[in-house]
Scaffold this motif. Structure first.
Motif, PDB file in Angstrom:
ATOM      1  N   THR A   1       0.833  -1.203   0.000  1.00 14.46           N
ATOM      2  CA  THR A   1       0.000   0.000   0.000  1.00 14.46           C
ATOM      3  C   THR A   1       0.875   1.263   0.000  1.00 14.46           C
ATOM      4  N   SER A   2       2.037   1.197   0.653  1.00 11.09           N
ATOM      5  CA  SER A   2       2.936   2.359   0.629  1.00 11.09           C
ATOM      6  C   SER A   2       3.537   2.545  -0.758  1.00 11.09           C
ATOM      7  N   ALA A   3       3.873   1.451  -1.423  1.00  6.66           N
ATOM      8  CA  ALA A   3       4.409   1.554  -2.784  1.00  6.66           C
ATOM      9  C   ALA A   3       3.331   2.090  -3.727  1.00  6.66           C
ATOM     10  N   ASN A   4       2.088   1.647  -3.544  1.00  4.56           N
ATOM     11  CA  ASN A   4       0.986   2.152  -4.377  1.00  4.56           C
ATOM     12  C   ASN A   4       0.810   3.655  -4.185  1.00  4.56           C
ATOM     13  N   ALA A   5       0.838   4.086  -2.921  1.00  3.12           N
ATOM     14  CA  ALA A   5       0.663   5.513  -2.632  1.00  3.12           C
ATOM     15  C   ALA A   5       1.816   6.314  -3.236  1.00  3.12           C
ATOM     16  N   ALA A   6       3.028   5.792  -3.128  1.00  2.00           N
ATOM     17  CA  ALA A   6       4.199   6.503  -3.665  1.00  2.00           C
ATOM     18  C   ALA A   6       4.064   6.659  -5.179  1.00  2.00           C
ATOM     19  N   ARG A   7       3.634   5.597  -5.839  1.00  2.00           N
ATOM     20  CA  ARG A   7       3.464   5.645  -7.297  1.00  2.00           C
ATOM     21  C   ARG A   7       2.362   6.637  -7.679  1.00  2.00           C
ATOM     22  N   LEU A   8       1.232   6.522  -7.005  1.00  2.00           N
ATOM     23  CA  LEU A   8       0.085   7.375  -7.345  1.00  2.00           C
ATOM     24  C   LEU A   8       0.395   8.856  -7.134  1.00  2.00           C
ATOM     25  N   PHE A   9       0.986   9.178  -5.982  1.00  2.00           N
ATOM     26  CA  PHE A   9       1.194  10.587  -5.644  1.00  2.00           C
ATOM     27  C   PHE A   9       2.569  11.108  -6.061  1.00  2.00           C
ATOM     28  N   GLY A  10       3.370  10.231  -6.689  1.00  4.92           N
ATOM     29  CA  GLY A  10       4.694  10.659  -7.145  1.00  4.92           C
ATOM     30  C   GLY A  10       5.641  10.981  -5.998  1.00  4.92           C
ATOM     31  N   LEU A  11       5.633  10.138  -4.954  1.00  4.11           N
ATOM     32  CA  LEU A  11       6.467  10.371  -3.775  1.00  4.11           C
ATOM     33  C   LEU A  11       7.739   9.528  -3.865  1.00  4.11           C
ATOM     34  N   PRO A  12       8.803   9.960  -3.205  1.00  4.14           N
ATOM     35  CA  PRO A  12      10.010   9.125  -3.174  1.00  4.14           C
ATOM     36  C   PRO A  12       9.695   7.825  -2.424  1.00  4.14           C
ATOM     37  N   PRO A  13      10.434   6.752  -2.707  1.00  3.70           N
ATOM     38  CA  PRO A  13      10.190   5.503  -1.989  1.00  3.70           C
ATOM     39  C   PRO A  13      10.330   5.742  -0.486  1.00  3.70           C
ATOM     40  N   LEU A  14       9.485   5.073   0.277  1.00  2.00           N
ATOM     41  CA  LEU A  14       9.493   5.248   1.741  1.00  2.00           C
ATOM     42  C   LEU A  14      10.587   4.377   2.338  1.00  2.00           C
ATOM     43  N   THR A  15      11.577   5.018   2.964  1.00  2.00           N
ATOM     44  CA  THR A  15      12.640   4.253   3.632  1.00  2.00           C
ATOM     45  C   THR A  15      12.153   3.887   5.011  1.00  2.00           C
ATOM     46  N   VAL A  16      12.215   2.625   5.316  1.00  2.00           N
ATOM     47  CA  VAL A  16      11.731   2.173   6.622  1.00  2.00           C
ATOM     48  C   VAL A  16      12.910   2.013   7.569  1.00  2.00           C
ATOM     49  N   HIS A  17      12.822   2.704   8.694  1.00  2.00           N
ATOM     50  CA  HIS A  17      13.889   2.615   9.694  1.00  2.00           C
ATOM     51  C   HIS A  17      13.552   1.508  10.654  1.00  2.00           C
ATOM     52  N   ALA A  18      14.494   0.606  10.838  1.00  2.00           N
ATOM     53  CA  ALA A  18      14.236  -0.546  11.708  1.00  2.00           C
ATOM     54  C   ALA A  18      14.200  -0.097  13.168  1.00  2.00           C
TER      55      ALA A  18
END
Ligand SMILES: [Zn+2]
Ligand SMILES: [Zn+2]
Length: 262
Positions: free
Chosen positions: A245-262
């Motif tokens: 869902t985060s990748a879908n949102a990034a694609r749709l809204f043209g956002l940079p990939p979300l880096t997840v901090h462990a």
């Protein structure tokens, strides 16, 4: 614990958050909801959404006129919104749409405003955020008339019968806390059937808190509950659905990939 969740639709500029906005954002991050799309509902709140987003790398603002506010759809409003939507930091046009349930603004004003937003989104090649309540047929008709427009059906409350029409129109489908409610069987079926590559989750905070917070003020942290619920429905892991869902949102809204901090 889930990480990297995107709340694809919230209104954290609302005065209900004035007392504790920083804490609300902190709680979201602590719950794994690291990214939020902050949605404007008129000229003033669209400015506020973009301003909030300017201060935080994982908040993204939008500009539009909510159907409830369509009574304010004047030449001056159009000019101001067009200017805001053109800004590079504005990731979407909306929210806009049709609300025949509350009908707080006259129908013809809602229709003209919705049509205008659709055309603007298409001409700017930005996604449109669509609110639709008890207005399935009219919503679909206007979307289909604006060929090539892309966007999202936000807070999708319809069922498996309506879903394929929006999927065929190429729109993303965003599920809110409503999907977690008892009595939402048909909406749950839609959440199970929605093609994975079009699926999003949202809070629509401060409204519509999911179970187990139903009736409380909603906040982006609760997006994790909705995500978990939809993952269960679909028989996939929470991590998987969070990534998708985060990748879908990034694609749709043209956002940079979300880096997840462990
Ligand atoms: Zn809405
Ligand atoms: Zn909204």
């Amino acid at each position: 614990m889930t990480r990297g969740v995107t709340d694809s639709h919230c209104h954290v500029w609302w005065d209900q958050f004035d007392e504790d906005r920083d804490l609300v954002l902190q709680r979201a991050r602590a719950a794994g909801v690291e990214r939020m799309v902050v949605v404007g509902t008129d000229v003033e709140t669209s400015r506020a959404a973009l301003e909030l987003a300017a201060d935080d790398a994982e908040l993204f603002g939008t500009a539009g006129l909510h159907p409830h506010d369509a009574g304010k759809f004047t030449e001056a409003t159009r000019r101001a919104l067009e200017e805001l939507c053109q800004r590079e930091d504005c990731v979407a046009v909306g929210e806009t749409g049709l609300d025949w349930f509350k009908e707080w603004a006259p129908r013809d004003a809602q229709l003209s405003s919705f049509r205008w937003h659709l055309e603007l989104a298409r001409s700017l090649d930005k996604p449109v955020i669509i609110h639709s309540r008890e207005a399935h047929e009219d919503t679909l008709e206007l979307v289909q008339a604006c060929r090539g427009v892309r966007g999202v059906m936000h807070c999708f409350v319809m069922g498996p019968e309506e879903l394929p029409h929006y999927v065929d129109a190429g729109l993303h489908i965003s599920f809110s806390g409503i999907v977690t409610f008892k009595g939402s069987a048909s909406n749950q079926e839609a959440a199970r059937l929605c093609p994975e590559e079009l699926l999003l989750v949202e809070t629509d905070a401060p409204f519509l808190a999911p179970v187990p917070h139903r009736g409380e003020r909603n906040e982006p942290a609760f997006c994790a509950e909705t995500l978990r619920f939809v993952a269960d429905l679909r028989g996939v892991s929470v991590d998987h659905l969070s990534r998708v869902t985060s990748a879908n949102a990034a694609r749709l809204f043209g956002l940079p990939p979300l880096t997840v901090h462990a």
